[in-house]
Design a protein around this motif. Structure first.
Motif: not given
Length: 203
Positions: A54-70, A80-91
């Motif tokens: 829950d905490g992780f995906f809440d943070a990736t919503m901010d990533t998603y918006v920042a990527a759109l704004e970029a 991008i947010t799915h890649i972040q999640a896969n990094f976290d799952f692997f860790n």
């Protein structure tokens, strides 16, 4: 990475970036993503991971918006947010939840290297500057699973670009579908009642 894109994805994007209902959309999308990925985990491990996800995906919503704004497309911002999640799952050794094999991480990182480096995102620090000041909840790790020869839900072979499957099953490589004119935020997951309430409050 291979991802889907249909009217509901566009509606979710418009809901998440809209005033008033944006916070509600955020919470609904967090809940949805947590449930989807916990569904890939052993039942006994699910609840111990829920708060972290829950905490992780809440943070990736901010990533998603920042990527759109970029200036990145909806498909690439979401990838991008799915890649972040896969990094976290692997860790954490949650390999059964991974969508891509770890040996493809570098290719995925290089494709978005400019964005990732701008925000300090890496395999070791999947959230980078999007990590909340108070952090996110910890969860039990299963590091022994990282040594498995294959991850049962990871799909290899799509690391060179974003592969977008539309609602008709057609594959678009390198870009997504065009945003439809009828991408109403109320069509986003769990948002119909929230949009009605917001409209009544403004009337």
């Amino acid at each position: 990475m291979k991802i889907r894109q249909n009217l509901r994805h566009w509606a979710a994007k418009n809901a998440l970036t809209a005033p008033v209902i944006g916070d509600i959309a955020n919470d609904k999308l967090v809940d949805m993503h947590t449930d989807i990925f916990l569904g890939k985990a052993d039942e006994a491990a699910r609840e111990a991971r829920r708060d972290h996800l829950d905490g992780f995906f809440d943070a990736t919503m901010d990533t998603y918006v920042a990527a759109l704004e970029a200036g990145l497309s909806e498909a690439k911002a979401r990838e991008i947010t799915h890649i972040q999640a896969n990094f976290d799952f692997f860790n954490h050794g949650w390999t059964e939840m991974m969508e891509i094999p770890a040996e493809e991480f570098e290719q995925h990182f290089r494709r978005y290297e400019e964005f990732f480096k701008r925000y300090g995102i890496s395999v070791d620090d999947p959230l980078g500057e999007f990590r909340p000041a108070g952090g996110i909840p910890d969860a039990p790790e299963t590091p022994e699973k990282r040594d498995q020869p294959a991850y049962e839900n990871a799909i290899a072979g799509f690391a060179d670009d974003v592969y977008v499957e539309d609602g008709d099953g057609e594959l678009h490589v390198g870009h997504g579908t065009a945003e439809p004119a009828d991408a109403d935020p109320s069509n986003a997951p769990g948002l119909s009642d929230a949009v009605d309430d917001a409209e009544r409050a403004d009337s």
